[in-house]
Design an enzyme around this catalytic site. Structure first.
Site, mmCIF file in Angstrom:
data_model
loop_
_atom_site.group_PDB
_atom_site.id
_atom_site.type_symbol
_atom_site.label_atom_id
_atom_site.label_comp_id
_atom_site.label_asym_id
_atom_site.label_seq_id
_atom_site.Cartn_x
_atom_site.Cartn_y
_atom_site.Cartn_z
ATOM 1 N N TYR A 13 40.324 36.808 45.236
ATOM 2 C CA TYR A 13 39.777 36.755 43.660
ATOM 3 C C TYR A 13 39.619 35.226 43.382
ATOM 4 C CZ TYR A 13 40.113 37.961 38.806
ATOM 5 O OH TYR A 13 39.948 37.933 37.322
ATOM 6 N N LYS A 14 38.562 34.893 42.762
ATOM 7 C CA LYS A 14 38.311 33.551 42.548
ATOM 8 C C LYS A 14 38.744 33.316 40.967
ATOM 9 C CE LYS A 14 35.005 29.672 42.595
ATOM 10 N NZ LYS A 14 33.662 29.223 42.916
#
Length: 287
Positions: free
Chosen positions: A189-190
């Site tokens: 997850y960025k």
């Protein structure tokens, strides 16, 4: 099954470079150089950045539209650096370079894999007045496709203002996006740095801890909106709060876009920045 650690440093942390910016990059280059920027100008920069910087990155993110083929054909990526292909299609509008972002299902994913892709990335725009189920469905489809092709899935939820232009709490949307999309199976997850790093360290840390408590799996920070000089500190704070590194471009290379010699300035300025960021990750990730 895909293993996200293929994108990591030996420490287990992620020090990943982004050169997938599209019309936003054209605007940055045009401003820095005071001239119109062609598609080939952007491609040339992406190839140069990949060649100079990927020996110091654990992975590099490249877009198909302006960078991927040239980077592959020129063998510009260091063999120690994994390849991430951008799988998003951007539509501009209403004063935004990216008004909409959708999963580009027309990509030849098997060809991308044959060219060396280890992961795909999808940008998701989170707006409080847009249908959550559409975002959930898009992420779910993306993750399923990545699993089918044995590729690491990277999602990038970014909080934006309301579609209708009414006032909204964009900062609150950073955490709301994580609550909505952080447990849908994406491998990485960025996330945006809370408060764009402008708040005091304690506030940034507490917000990052909330992200860590919300996201099911490794997460990394992006650098858009964060001052380049502040970004290493923000990465350290995020990692101490549970993040696993960064996937960033602007904080590494944006300041060199107007230089007379891109390669020389990337070497003199961006390599030290990227090396320092990698050291920050190694020193601060929680094992």
């Amino acid at each position: 099954m895909s293993d996200p650690t293929i994108l990591a440093r030996p420490s287990g942390g992620y020090a990943m470079l982004a050169v997938d910016q599209r019309e936003a990059l054209r605007d940055m280059m045009s401003t820095a150089r005071s001239t119109d920027i062609s598609d080939s100008d952007m491609t040339d920069f992406k190839v140069a950045a990949a060649r100079v910087l990927t020996p110091y990155a654990s992975a590099v993110l490249v877009d198909k539209e302006f960078g991927w083929d040239a980077v592959i054909d020129d063998e510009a990526v260091a063999p120690t650096c994994s390849l991430i292909a951008a799988a998003d299609h951007f539509v501009a509008g209403a004063g935004e370079f990216v008004r909409e972002s959708t999963f580009d299902t027309g990509l030849d994913i098997e060809k991308l894999k044959a060219q060396g892709a280890k992961a795909l990335k999808l940008l998701i725009l989170w707006r409080e007045d847009r249908d959550p189920q559409e975002r959930i469905d898009q992420v779910t489809e993306f993750v399923d496709v990545c699993r089918k092709h044995d590729l690491v899935s990277v999602i990038e939820p970014v909080s934006r203002g309301r579609w209708d232009g009414a006032p909204s709490d964009v900062e609150a949307g950073v955490l709301e996006a994580a609550r909505e999309l952080g447990d849908l199976g994406a491998d990485i997850y960025k996330a945006e740095v809370p408060f764009k790093g402008k708040a005091d360290d304690a506030s940034v840390f507490d917000a990052c801890r909330e992200l860590s408590d919300t996201i099911n799996g490794p997460w990394v920070v992006l650098s858009s909106g964060v001052d380049a000089e502040r970004f290493p500190e923000a990465v350290g704070i995020a990692c101490r709060a549970g993040a696993s590194g960064f996937l960033a471009g602007r904080a590494v290379w944006a300041s060199v876009l107007g230089a007379p010699s891109t390669v020389e300035e990337l070497t003199a300025t961006s390599i030290p920045r990227l090396k320092r960021l990698g050291e920050v990750v190694d020193d601060n990730i929680r094992h």
